[in-house]
Scaffold this motif. Structure first.
Motif, PDB file in Angstrom:
ATOM      1  N   GLY A  76       0.790  -1.229   0.000  1.00 23.75           N
ATOM      2  CA  GLY A  76       0.000   0.000   0.000  1.00 23.75           C
ATOM      3  C   GLY A  76       0.817   1.271   0.000  1.00 23.75           C
ATOM      4  O   GLY A  76       0.315   2.337   0.370  1.00 23.75           O
ATOM      5  N   THR A  77       2.076   1.209  -0.418  1.00 23.52           N
ATOM      6  CA  THR A  77       2.946   2.380  -0.443  1.00 23.52           C
ATOM      7  C   THR A  77       2.852   3.061  -1.804  1.00 23.52           C
ATOM      8  O   THR A  77       2.995   2.398  -2.837  1.00 23.52           O
ATOM      9  N   PRO A  78       2.610   4.374  -1.851  1.00 20.21           N
ATOM     10  CA  PRO A  78       2.516   5.066  -3.137  1.00 20.21           C
ATOM     11  C   PRO A  78       3.746   4.795  -4.003  1.00 20.21           C
ATOM     12  O   PRO A  78       4.867   4.669  -3.490  1.00 20.21           O
ATOM     13  N   SER A  79       3.533   4.713  -5.308  1.00 21.74           N
ATOM     14  CA  SER A  79       4.642   4.376  -6.194  1.00 21.74           C
ATOM     15  C   SER A  79       4.519   5.065  -7.537  1.00 21.74           C
ATOM     16  O   SER A  79       3.423   5.335  -8.020  1.00 21.74           O
ATOM     17  N   VAL A  80       5.692   5.339  -8.116  1.00 27.73           N
ATOM     18  CA  VAL A  80       5.805   5.786  -9.497  1.00 27.73           C
ATOM     19  C   VAL A  80       6.531   4.661 -10.225  1.00 27.73           C
ATOM     20  O   VAL A  80       7.679   4.344  -9.894  1.00 27.73           O
ATOM     21  N   VAL A  81       5.871   4.048 -11.194  1.00 27.15           N
ATOM     22  CA  VAL A  81       6.422   2.888 -11.886  1.00 27.15           C
ATOM     23  C   VAL A  81       6.703   3.257 -13.331  1.00 27.15           C
ATOM     24  O   VAL A  81       5.794   3.654 -14.066  1.00 27.15           O
ATOM     25  N   LEU A  82       7.953   3.123 -13.731  1.00 23.96           N
ATOM     26  CA  LEU A  82       8.369   3.457 -15.094  1.00 23.96           C
ATOM     27  C   LEU A  82       8.256   2.196 -15.945  1.00 23.96           C
ATOM     28  O   LEU A  82       9.079   1.290 -15.835  1.00 23.96           O
ATOM     29  N   CYS A  83       7.220   2.142 -16.765  1.00 16.45           N
ATOM     30  CA  CYS A  83       6.903   0.923 -17.520  1.00 16.45           C
ATOM     31  C   CYS A  83       7.474   0.971 -18.932  1.00 16.45           C
ATOM     32  O   CYS A  83       7.343   1.958 -19.634  1.00 16.45           O
ATOM     33  N   GLY A  84       8.069  -0.096 -19.329  1.00 12.98           N
ATOM     34  CA  GLY A  84       8.617  -0.270 -20.648  1.00 12.98           C
ATOM     35  C   GLY A  84       9.664  -1.353 -20.583  1.00 12.98           C
ATOM     36  O   GLY A  84      10.393  -1.429 -19.601  1.00 12.98           O
ATOM     37  N   PRO A  85       9.654  -2.226 -21.555  1.00 10.53           N
ATOM     38  CA  PRO A  85       8.880  -2.240 -22.806  1.00 10.53           C
ATOM     39  C   PRO A  85       7.566  -3.005 -22.739  1.00 10.53           C
ATOM     40  O   PRO A  85       6.968  -3.301 -23.762  1.00 10.53           O
ATOM     41  N   VAL A  86       7.095  -3.350 -21.528  1.00 11.15           N
ATOM     42  CA  VAL A  86       5.844  -4.098 -21.377  1.00 11.15           C
ATOM     43  C   VAL A  86       4.758  -3.165 -20.836  1.00 11.15           C
ATOM     44  O   VAL A  86       4.993  -2.409 -19.888  1.00 11.15           O
ATOM     45  N   SER A  87       3.587  -3.237 -21.400  1.00 11.00           N
ATOM     46  CA  SER A  87       2.482  -2.383 -20.992  1.00 11.00           C
ATOM     47  C   SER A  87       2.079  -2.641 -19.541  1.00 11.00           C
ATOM     48  O   SER A  87       2.042  -3.793 -19.099  1.00 11.00           O
ATOM     49  N   PRO A  88       1.733  -1.593 -18.802  1.00  9.86           N
ATOM     50  CA  PRO A  88       1.218  -1.798 -17.444  1.00  9.86           C
ATOM     51  C   PRO A  88      -0.105  -2.554 -17.425  1.00  9.86           C
ATOM     52  O   PRO A  88      -0.495  -3.084 -16.388  1.00  9.86           O
ATOM     53  N   ALA A  89      -0.781  -2.640 -18.571  1.00 12.29           N
ATOM     54  CA  ALA A  89      -2.010  -3.430 -18.631  1.00 12.29           C
ATOM     55  C   ALA A  89      -1.726  -4.915 -18.438  1.00 12.29           C
ATOM     56  O   ALA A  89      -2.634  -5.680 -18.117  1.00 12.29           O
ATOM     57  N   LEU A  90      -0.454  -5.314 -18.602  1.00 15.08           N
ATOM     58  CA  LEU A  90      -0.075  -6.715 -18.444  1.00 15.08           C
ATOM     59  C   LEU A  90       0.651  -6.981 -17.134  1.00 15.08           C
ATOM     60  O   LEU A  90       0.543  -8.072 -16.574  1.00 15.08           O
ATOM     61  N   TRP A  91       1.408  -5.985 -16.645  1.00 11.96           N
ATOM     62  CA  TRP A  91       2.226  -6.228 -15.456  1.00 11.96           C
ATOM     63  C   TRP A  91       2.164  -5.093 -14.435  1.00 11.96           C
ATOM     64  O   TRP A  91       2.761  -5.199 -13.359  1.00 11.96           O
ATOM     65  N   GLY A  92       1.486  -4.012 -14.738  1.00 11.47           N
ATOM     66  CA  GLY A  92       1.549  -2.834 -13.883  1.00 11.47           C
ATOM     67  C   GLY A  92       0.687  -2.916 -12.640  1.00 11.47           C
ATOM     68  O   GLY A  92      -0.036  -3.888 -12.415  1.00 11.47           O
ATOM     69  N   PRO A  93       0.763  -1.877 -11.809  1.00  8.00           N
ATOM     70  CA  PRO A  93      -0.051  -1.831 -10.594  1.00  8.00           C
ATOM     71  C   PRO A  93      -1.521  -1.672 -10.932  1.00  8.00           C
ATOM     72  O   PRO A  93      -1.872  -1.219 -12.030  1.00  8.00           O
ATOM     73  N   PRO A  94      -2.406  -2.033 -10.003  1.00  8.39           N
ATOM     74  CA  PRO A  94      -3.838  -1.862 -10.255  1.00  8.39           C
ATOM     75  C   PRO A  94      -4.205  -0.384 -10.272  1.00  8.39           C
ATOM     76  O   PRO A  94      -3.487   0.448  -9.700  1.00  8.39           O
ATOM     77  N   PRO A  95      -5.310  -0.032 -10.931  1.00  6.71           N
ATOM     78  CA  PRO A  95      -5.745   1.367 -10.942  1.00  6.71           C
ATOM     79  C   PRO A  95      -5.956   1.857  -9.514  1.00  6.71           C
ATOM     80  O   PRO A  95      -6.708   1.267  -8.742  1.00  6.71           O
ATOM     81  N   SER A  96      -5.269   2.923  -9.152  1.00  8.74           N
ATOM     82  CA  SER A  96      -5.340   3.438  -7.786  1.00  8.74           C
ATOM     83  C   SER A  96      -4.677   4.802  -7.750  1.00  8.74           C
ATOM     84  O   SER A  96      -3.670   5.021  -8.433  1.00  8.74           O
TER      85      SER A  96
END
Length: 315
Positions: free
Chosen positions: A251-271
């Motif tokens: 539950g810790t706020p995060s900034v995730v730099l995604c690439g080359p894989v879409s966050p729709a496949l591996w990213g955090p949940p909408p929040s």
């Protein structure tokens, strides 16, 4: 004399992020089989996280799709991959029942087809639901580690994690350093994390940012300690790595730099707690140089998001 509990064997012989994306499925299996002893076949170095998942009784040290050194579990569950290696490895344990995706190279493997372009969390939940086991993809929250942060600051710091398993997913260290330096200038306490193998990268990032060596925690914490650090941090800034999933779980706020894989496949949940930056360009996640799409994310964009998360309490 008490009878031995039947065993439910789960294969997930991968890394930190892979384990954490399987948490909802593991908990669903726990609820569906309350009288079974759940044995998780996964790398031994992940053992420290099992108490935070609260769904597994025992770890069996397995890396990759097998072999799995176990015999005749009541149920075996393939949460590893599409097969056929993982399916065959579990078949060789001679389970009473095998839950897996189907594969054309393994005749008689009963299960749904492997779904492409589905988020990892939902893929495993959907597999269990095909077998009649209810699973909640949002059940990602980990238990509190119950220990003090190993940070020299004691908590509420910004955790910058410049490493990643492949160069393709590694934002350049000088960019992480510019982010760290600016947040430090603004008065935020910054620590740099990484695996033991990423110690040089972490020290380079700290040096470029003008931060003291004491803030470099790469290789200085075990996995429960890293969880305690993240649980008490104000913000995590990282690439598409296991650290991202640890921040989500705690539950810790995060900034995730995604690439080359879409966050729709591996990213955090909408929040509101988690912001996944993504330029929409896909590439090879195992490449030997930073992905062009990842490089399109610039330092001012990361800083803008980081400052917004630090200024607004979302806990």
């Amino acid at each position: 004399m008490a009878l031995e509990r039947p065993v439910l064997l789960v294969l997930r012989g991968l890394g930190l992020g892979d384990l954490l994306t399987g948490v909802p499925a593991l908990r669903a299996l726990r609820r569906a089989h309350p009288d079974h002893r759940i044995v998780l076949a996964t790398p031994a170095h992940l053992a420290g996280l099992l108490p935070l998942i609260d769904a597994v009784d025992e770890l069996l040290d397995v890396s990759g799709p097998g072999p799995v050194p176990f015999s005749t579990p009541d149920v075996a569950v393939n949460l590893h991959g599409s097969g056929p290696q993982s399916i065959m490895a579990l078949r060789r344990t001679r389970p009473g029942r095998l839950l897996t995706h189907a594969h054309s190279a393994v005749p008689g493997a009963d299960g749904p087809p492997w779904p492409a372009n589905v988020h990892q969390v939902r893929r495993w939940c959907a597999l269990l639901e095909w077998y009649g086991i209810a699973a909640d993809p949002d059940d990602l929250r980990l238990r509190d580690p119950g220990r003090e942060s190993p940070s020299p600051y004691g908590g509420a710091e910004v955790v910058v994690h410049p490493g990643a398993a492949s160069e393709a997913r590694r934002w350049p260290p000088d960019r992480f350093a510019r982010v760290a330096a600016e947040l430090s200038r603004l008065g935020h306490r910054v620590v740099i994390t990484g695996t033991p193998a990423e110690g040089a990268l972490a020290r380079q990032t700290a040096a470029l940012a003008g931060l003291p060596d004491a803030c470099v925690l790469a290789g200085r914490t075990d996995l429960p300690g890293l969880a305690a650090l993240v649980a008490r941090a104000a913000l995590v800034i990282c690439g598409d790595t296991g650290m991202s999933h640890l921040a989500t779980g705690l539950g810790t706020p995060s900034v995730v730099l995604c690439g080359p894989v879409s966050p729709a496949l591996w990213g955090p949940p909408p929040s509101p707690r988690h912001v996944a930056l993504w330029t929409g360009r896909s590439g090879d996640p195992h490449g030997d140089r930073p992905d062009p799409g990842l490089l399109d994310i610039d330092v001012p964009e990361v800083l803008d998001v980081a400052r917004g998360l630090l200024e607004v309490s979302v806990r």
